[in-house]
Design a protein around this motif. Structure first.
Motif, PDB file in Angstrom:
ATOM      1  N   VAL A  88       1.248   3.863   2.781  1.00 46.27           N
ATOM      2  CA  VAL A  88      -0.023   4.428   3.207  1.00 46.27           C
ATOM      3  C   VAL A  88      -0.099   4.409   4.735  1.00 46.27           C
ATOM      4  N   PRO A  93       0.842  -1.201   0.000  1.00 46.24           N
ATOM      5  CA  PRO A  93       0.000   0.000   0.000  1.00 46.24           C
ATOM      6  C   PRO A  93       0.880   1.256   0.000  1.00 46.24           C
ATOM      7  N   GLY A 145      -8.997  -0.614   1.461  1.00 44.03           N
ATOM      8  CA  GLY A 145      -8.176  -0.186   2.583  1.00 44.03           C
ATOM      9  C   GLY A 145      -8.847  -0.280   3.934  1.00 44.03           C
ATOM     10  N   VAL A 188       1.672   5.271  -1.784  1.00 44.78           N
ATOM     11  CA  VAL A 188       1.165   6.439  -2.515  1.00 44.78           C
ATOM     12  C   VAL A 188       2.328   7.370  -2.827  1.00 44.78           C
TER      13      VAL A 188
END
Length: 481
Positions: free
Chosen positions: A314, A302, A341, A304
């Motif tokens: 994340v 995860p 998520g 970004v």
């Protein structure tokens, strides 16, 4: 009567146990439409109950005259209580708790109950309902919503609390909930219940601690549903057309799909643990790593891109981006079941989320539950929210059978022992919260309501069965646990 009715799913269980709902009240008129599809004989009252509660009473009087309701069900919104919400302040901070006005919607339950005096009252919420602090609406001192309700009704009702994981009752998910059941003091069935050391909840049916079985695993539940496989790689594979859109899932982009596919099937692991790159395959990387040590591409975790153009993990709970365990009950079905998520929302073996249909079945909605055109008009998000906020009807049916027994004195299902840890734990939470607030121990109200003689008490209980308890169990049919 039902307050905060949502889509009416939980009330279906009470109806199957022998109760008929005359009035259903729900804030959202779109949810109320679904509710009334499943309770077609009921009168619906949409709107905020803080403004409509007197209308609810009038509608009931139109239908029933001066007759007292047999049952009042109320499931106030739990979002203000939920531990999953951030920024709500300390659990023991009454000012922080009072910022969310939903935390004292039980005041409406008390007003309606004291005007109509139903025989039985059931209130359901998250366990924090028993202890989360708010300001008392009259004296402004700290109090939990549950203790407020117990003291408000203590003159006319005996309160029975329970905290339980509903997987102990055959619901194929872990769902920790608190219940308060109030029994009006003049009911003959109450005296019998107290004399025998029982409480108005069903005995657990799938719990090792009472020797009646074990919880249903997610693997067993999914097999029993018999639904076709889905895949989030493309729109064609993400929907099963024969289920009117209810057995369908969101389609993911290539990177998201690759990230989920990298989580080993049936492992119960999360994408946070992926040591893999889309281009290089398996790699060696530390838990904090963001980029592939070989090609410097983002790992299948995860991740970004931040404002500076770099990459970071994340921020979130490590229970997110995780496959559900196949060997345990499903994780709690929440309103966020459609979000990758959120906590434990990924299918245990397939590369996708659970569909709305699977979520409703894990919530034990009946297969013939009526949705009308809700999915088309409201979309998946709203339907998933209704499903996530429901009380599982498999439990409410069992609960309703015990409540019916109190009213009719016909014990079709054995009530739970007062010594059951689910009740003892709930009383302890309430007592601890009252002590912190400088208020009377709620168990004192219970003690004053008990008939004379020796019987179990929430303040001091024994796990030994008395002759009286066995006598009650002998009234129960051998086929019903």
């Amino acid at each position: 009567m039902s307050l905060f009715s949502n889509c009416g799913a939980g009330d279906v269980g009470y109806r199957e146990a022998g109760f008929r709902f005359d009035v259903m009240a729900e804030l959202d008129p779109r949810r109320l439409e679904v509710c009334l599809l499943n309770h077609p004989g009921a009168l619906g009252v949409p709107g905020d109950l803080r403004r409509t509660w007197q209308k609810v009473i009038r509608r009931y009087r139109e239908r029933a005259g001066k007759a007292r309701p047999a049952l009042l069900c109320a499931c106030p919104p739990c979002q203000g209580m939920s531990s999953a919400r951030s920024g709500k302040g300390s659990h023991d901070d009454a000012d922080a708790g009072s910022k969310d006005e939903r935390n004292l919607l039980v005041t409406i339950v008390a007003k309606v109950a004291l005007r109509l005096m139903p025989s039985l009252i059931v209130v359901e919420n998250v366990p924090a309902f028993l202890t989360r602090k708010v300001r008392h609406p009259k004296d402004e001192k700290p109090v939990s919503a549950a203790n407020y309700l117990i003291t408000s009704l203590a003159k006319d009702y005996v309160a029975f609390p329970m905290v339980a994981d509903l997987c102990d009752f055959g619901v194929p998910q872990s769902r920790n909930r608190a219940f308060l059941t109030f029994v009006r003091k003049d009911l003959p069935g109450l005296k019998e219940l107290l004399r025998l050391g029982r409480v108005p909840f069903p005995r657990a049916t799938h719990a090792v601690d009472v020797g009646t079985g074990r919880p249903i695993t997610l693997a067993e539940a999914l097999v029993s549903f018999g639904l076709p496989s889905l895949d989030a790689a493309a729109s064609e594979s993400a929907v099963a057309a024969e289920y009117s859109g209810f057995h369908s899932v969101p389609v993911w982009d290539e990177r998201t799909y690759a990230m989920v596919a990298a989580i080993p099937s049936a492992s119960g692991r999360s994408a946070w643990e992926n040591d893999a790159c889309r281009h290089c395959g398996p790699v060696e990387a530390s838990p904090e790593s963001v980029l592939c040590p070989i090609c410097s591409s983002p790992l299948l975790r995860p991740i970004v891109k931040d404002a500076g153009g770099g990459y970071r993990l994340v921020k979130g709970f490590k229970s997110s981006y995780r496959r559900m365990r196949v060997d345990k009950p499903a994780a709690t079905v929440t309103t966020a079941s459609g979000h990758l998520g959120s906590d434990n929302t990924i299918h245990p073996t397939q590369n996708r989320l659970l569909s709305p249909l699977e979520c409703s079945l894990l919530q034990t909605f009946p297969a013939d539950f009526k949705w009308g055109d809700a999915l088309k008009r409201l979309g998946h998000t709203n339907v998933r929210e209704m499903i996530g906020e429901a009380v599982p009807p498999a439990f409410t049916r069992m609960h309703g059978q015990v409540l019916y027994g109190i009213l009719k004195r016909e014990w079709g299902r054995a009530p739970m022992a007062m010594s059951d840890e689910r009740c003892v734990k709930a009383w302890a939470k309430l007592a601890d919260a009252a002590k912190k607030d400088g208020r009377a121990d709620p168990r004192d109200y219970f003690e004053h309501a008990k008939p004379s003689g020796r019987q179990a008490s929430p303040a001091h209980v024994s796990k030994r069965s008395s002759t009286g308890r066995l006598a009650l169990e002998n009234k129960v049919s051998q086929s019903t646990p």
